[in-house]
Design a protein around this motif. Sequence first.
Motif, PDB file in Angstrom:
ATOM      1  N   LEU A   5     -34.344  44.773 -17.833  1.00 32.38           N
ATOM      2  CA  LEU A   5     -33.083  45.200 -17.210  1.00 32.38           C
ATOM      3  C   LEU A   5     -32.208  45.961 -18.196  1.00 32.38           C
ATOM      4  O   LEU A   5     -31.521  46.912 -17.811  1.00 32.38           O
ATOM      5  N   ASP A   6     -32.223  45.564 -19.460  1.00 31.23           N
ATOM      6  CA  ASP A   6     -31.469  46.304 -20.476  1.00 31.23           C
ATOM      7  C   ASP A   6     -32.011  47.723 -20.617  1.00 31.23           C
ATOM      8  O   ASP A   6     -31.256  48.689 -20.694  1.00 31.23           O
ATOM      9  N   THR A   7     -33.326  47.829 -20.645  1.00 29.19           N
ATOM     10  CA  THR A   7     -33.955  49.144 -20.774  1.00 29.19           C
ATOM     11  C   THR A   7     -33.645  50.019 -19.572  1.00 29.19           C
ATOM     12  O   THR A   7     -33.348  51.204 -19.708  1.00 29.19           O
ATOM     13  N   VAL A   8     -33.685  49.448 -18.384  1.00 28.05           N
ATOM     14  CA  VAL A   8     -33.378  50.210 -17.165  1.00 28.05           C
ATOM     15  C   VAL A   8     -31.912  50.634 -17.165  1.00 28.05           C
ATOM     16  O   VAL A   8     -31.581  51.762 -16.799  1.00 28.05           O
ATOM     17  N   ALA A   9     -31.028  49.744 -17.615  1.00 26.27           N
ATOM     18  CA  ALA A   9     -29.598  50.084 -17.664  1.00 26.27           C
ATOM     19  C   ALA A   9     -29.343  51.222 -18.649  1.00 26.27           C
ATOM     20  O   ALA A   9     -28.617  52.175 -18.336  1.00 26.27           O
ATOM     21  N   VAL A  10     -29.943  51.129 -19.821  1.00 24.43           N
ATOM     22  CA  VAL A  10     -29.787  52.206 -20.808  1.00 24.43           C
ATOM     23  C   VAL A  10     -30.416  53.487 -20.263  1.00 24.43           C
ATOM     24  O   VAL A  10     -29.841  54.575 -20.387  1.00 24.43           O
ATOM     25  N   GLY A  11     -31.577  53.355 -19.639  1.00 20.86           N
ATOM     26  CA  GLY A  11     -32.245  54.523 -19.063  1.00 20.86           C
ATOM     27  C   GLY A  11     -31.421  55.198 -17.982  1.00 20.86           C
ATOM     28  O   GLY A  11     -31.381  56.421 -17.888  1.00 20.86           O
ATOM     29  N   SER A  12     -30.745  54.404 -17.189  1.00 20.05           N
ATOM     30  CA  SER A  12     -29.877  54.983 -16.150  1.00 20.05           C
ATOM     31  C   SER A  12     -28.718  55.745 -16.771  1.00 20.05           C
ATOM     32  O   SER A  12     -28.341  56.817 -16.284  1.00 20.05           O
ATOM     33  N   SER A  13     -28.169  55.209 -17.841  1.00 26.36           N
ATOM     34  CA  SER A  13     -27.074  55.906 -18.533  1.00 26.36           C
ATOM     35  C   SER A  13     -27.566  57.205 -19.164  1.00 26.36           C
ATOM     36  O   SER A  13     -26.897  58.242 -19.071  1.00 26.36           O
ATOM     37  N   ILE A  45     -39.287  62.853 -20.965  1.00 31.31           N
ATOM     38  CA  ILE A  45     -39.141  62.756 -22.419  1.00 31.31           C
ATOM     39  C   ILE A  45     -37.982  61.816 -22.750  1.00 31.31           C
ATOM     40  O   ILE A  45     -38.083  60.959 -23.638  1.00 31.31           O
ATOM     41  N   GLY A  46     -36.875  61.973 -22.032  1.00 31.52           N
ATOM     42  CA  GLY A  46     -35.737  61.074 -22.233  1.00 31.52           C
ATOM     43  C   GLY A  46     -36.103  59.627 -21.946  1.00 31.52           C
ATOM     44  O   GLY A  46     -35.655  58.702 -22.638  1.00 31.52           O
ATOM     45  N   GLY A  47     -36.940  59.414 -20.948  1.00 27.48           N
ATOM     46  CA  GLY A  47     -37.397  58.065 -20.627  1.00 27.48           C
ATOM     47  C   GLY A  47     -38.246  57.467 -21.728  1.00 27.48           C
ATOM     48  O   GLY A  47     -38.083  56.298 -22.090  1.00 27.48           O
ATOM     49  N   VAL A  48     -39.152  58.259 -22.276  1.00 24.20           N
ATOM     50  CA  VAL A  48     -40.000  57.782 -23.373  1.00 24.20           C
ATOM     51  C   VAL A  48     -39.147  57.432 -24.584  1.00 24.20           C
ATOM     52  O   VAL A  48     -39.328  56.375 -25.208  1.00 24.20           O
ATOM     53  N   VAL A  49     -38.196  58.284 -24.907  1.00 23.11           N
ATOM     54  CA  VAL A  49     -37.307  58.013 -26.038  1.00 23.11           C
ATOM     55  C   VAL A  49     -36.471  56.758 -25.774  1.00 23.11           C
ATOM     56  O   VAL A  49     -36.268  55.934 -26.672  1.00 23.11           O
ATOM     57  N   THR A  50     -36.009  56.593 -24.554  1.00 20.06           N
ATOM     58  CA  THR A  50     -35.221  55.409 -24.194  1.00 20.06           C
ATOM     59  C   THR A  50     -36.045  54.139 -24.344  1.00 20.06           C
ATOM     60  O   THR A  50     -35.587  53.150 -24.916  1.00 20.06           O
ATOM     61  N   PRO A  65     -42.988  47.513 -16.683  1.00 25.76           N
ATOM     62  CA  PRO A  65     -41.608  47.702 -17.155  1.00 25.76           C
ATOM     63  C   PRO A  65     -41.371  49.097 -17.738  1.00 25.76           C
ATOM     64  O   PRO A  65     -40.307  49.680 -17.548  1.00 25.76           O
ATOM     65  N   THR A  66     -42.380  49.642 -18.414  1.00 26.88           N
ATOM     66  CA  THR A  66     -42.238  50.988 -18.975  1.00 26.88           C
ATOM     67  C   THR A  66     -42.110  52.018 -17.863  1.00 26.88           C
ATOM     68  O   THR A  66     -41.240  52.895 -17.913  1.00 26.88           O
ATOM     69  N   LEU A  67     -42.961  51.916 -16.848  1.00 26.15           N
ATOM     70  CA  LEU A  67     -42.865  52.853 -15.719  1.00 26.15           C
ATOM     71  C   LEU A  67     -41.533  52.690 -14.993  1.00 26.15           C
ATOM     72  O   LEU A  67     -40.952  53.683 -14.535  1.00 26.15           O
ATOM     73  N   GLY A  68     -41.041  51.459 -14.899  1.00 25.60           N
ATOM     74  CA  GLY A  68     -39.738  51.230 -14.280  1.00 25.60           C
ATOM     75  C   GLY A  68     -38.622  51.914 -15.033  1.00 25.60           C
ATOM     76  O   GLY A  68     -37.717  52.510 -14.434  1.00 25.60           O
ATOM     77  N   ALA A  69     -38.677  51.847 -16.353  1.00 27.90           N
ATOM     78  CA  ALA A  69     -37.652  52.502 -17.168  1.00 27.90           C
ATOM     79  C   ALA A  69     -37.746  54.019 -17.047  1.00 27.90           C
ATOM     80  O   ALA A  69     -36.719  54.709 -16.925  1.00 27.90           O
ATOM     81  N   LEU A  70     -38.969  54.556 -17.065  1.00 26.76           N
ATOM     82  CA  LEU A  70     -39.139  56.005 -16.889  1.00 26.76           C
ATOM     83  C   LEU A  70     -38.624  56.449 -15.517  1.00 26.76           C
ATOM     84  O   LEU A  70     -37.952  57.482 -15.407  1.00 26.76           O
ATOM     85  N   ALA A  71     -38.911  55.664 -14.504  1.00 25.33           N
ATOM     86  CA  ALA A  71     -38.439  55.989 -13.158  1.00 25.33           C
ATOM     87  C   ALA A  71     -36.918  55.920 -13.073  1.00 25.33           C
ATOM     88  O   ALA A  71     -36.289  56.737 -12.384  1.00 25.33           O
ATOM     89  N   ALA A  72     -36.323  54.965 -13.792  1.00 24.25           N
ATOM     90  CA  ALA A  72     -34.860  54.848 -13.778  1.00 24.25           C
ATOM     91  C   ALA A  72     -34.204  56.082 -14.393  1.00 24.25           C
ATOM     92  O   ALA A  72     -33.215  56.596 -13.864  1.00 24.25           O
ATOM     93  N   VAL A  73     -34.765  56.560 -15.494  1.00 24.51           N
ATOM     94  CA  VAL A  73     -34.209  57.765 -16.133  1.00 24.51           C
ATOM     95  C   VAL A  73     -34.357  58.959 -15.195  1.00 24.51           C
ATOM     96  O   VAL A  73     -33.406  59.721 -14.984  1.00 24.51           O
ATOM     97  N   LEU A  74     -35.533  59.121 -14.625  1.00 25.46           N
ATOM     98  CA  LEU A  74     -35.769  60.249 -13.720  1.00 25.46           C
ATOM     99  C   LEU A  74     -34.868  60.179 -12.491  1.00 25.46           C
ATOM    100  O   LEU A  74     -34.230  61.165 -12.119  1.00 25.46           O
ATOM    101  N   ALA A  75     -34.778  59.003 -11.892  1.00 26.34           N
ATOM    102  CA  ALA A  75     -33.948  58.854 -10.693  1.00 26.34           C
ATOM    103  C   ALA A  75     -32.472  59.084 -11.004  1.00 26.34           C
ATOM    104  O   ALA A  75     -31.768  59.769 -10.248  1.00 26.34           O
ATOM    105  N   ALA A  76     -32.004  58.541 -12.116  1.00 24.47           N
ATOM    106  CA  ALA A  76     -30.593  58.716 -12.479  1.00 24.47           C
ATOM    107  C   ALA A  76     -30.286  60.179 -12.776  1.00 24.47           C
ATOM    108  O   ALA A  76     -29.231  60.688 -12.374  1.00 24.47           O
ATOM    109  N   SER A  77     -31.196  60.859 -13.457  1.00 25.63           N
ATOM    110  CA  SER A  77     -30.925  62.268 -13.784  1.00 25.63           C
ATOM    111  C   SER A  77     -30.888  63.123 -12.523  1.00 25.63           C
ATOM    112  O   SER A  77     -30.009  63.978 -12.372  1.00 25.63           O
ATOM    113  N   GLN A  78     -31.817  62.889 -11.613  1.00 25.74           N
ATOM    114  CA  GLN A  78     -31.835  63.684 -10.385  1.00 25.74           C
ATOM    115  C   GLN A  78     -30.644  63.356  -9.487  1.00 25.74           C
ATOM    116  O   GLN A  78     -30.017  64.251  -8.921  1.00 25.74           O
TER     117      GLN A  78
END
Length: 106
Positions: A5-13, A45-50, A65-78
């Motif tokens: 959840l921390d990773t997803v939260a940071v990824g969303s930001s 790329i931002g997701g991988v770095v996150t 969990p890694t795919l969830g974080a990548l998806a969170a970054v992608l979804a938040a950016s779009q």
Amino acid sequence: MSNTLDTVAVGSSVGALLPLLTAIVQQPAWAPSVKRAVAVVVALIGGVVTVAGTGGLEQFTHGIPTLGALAAVLAASQATHDLVWKPSTITSRIETATSPKPVTSV
């Protein structure tokens, strides 16, 4: 391993701010499909770095969990691009300001 959840939260930001950084690279004359592809690649790329930054490289051994974080970054950016940055025209203004100016002959 970091809490998912921390990773997803940071990824969303991170994803929420990525459209501003992506606009620096993109050019107004590019086709929408090219802009979309660049935005997706930058988000991934931002997701991988996150993921690496919040959980270390060992986090990549945990697939879901890694795919969830990548998806969170992608979804938040779009989502933030479509709902916040695009209507405010700031991304268009950044693209224009950071794009090469056409050379005019005298």
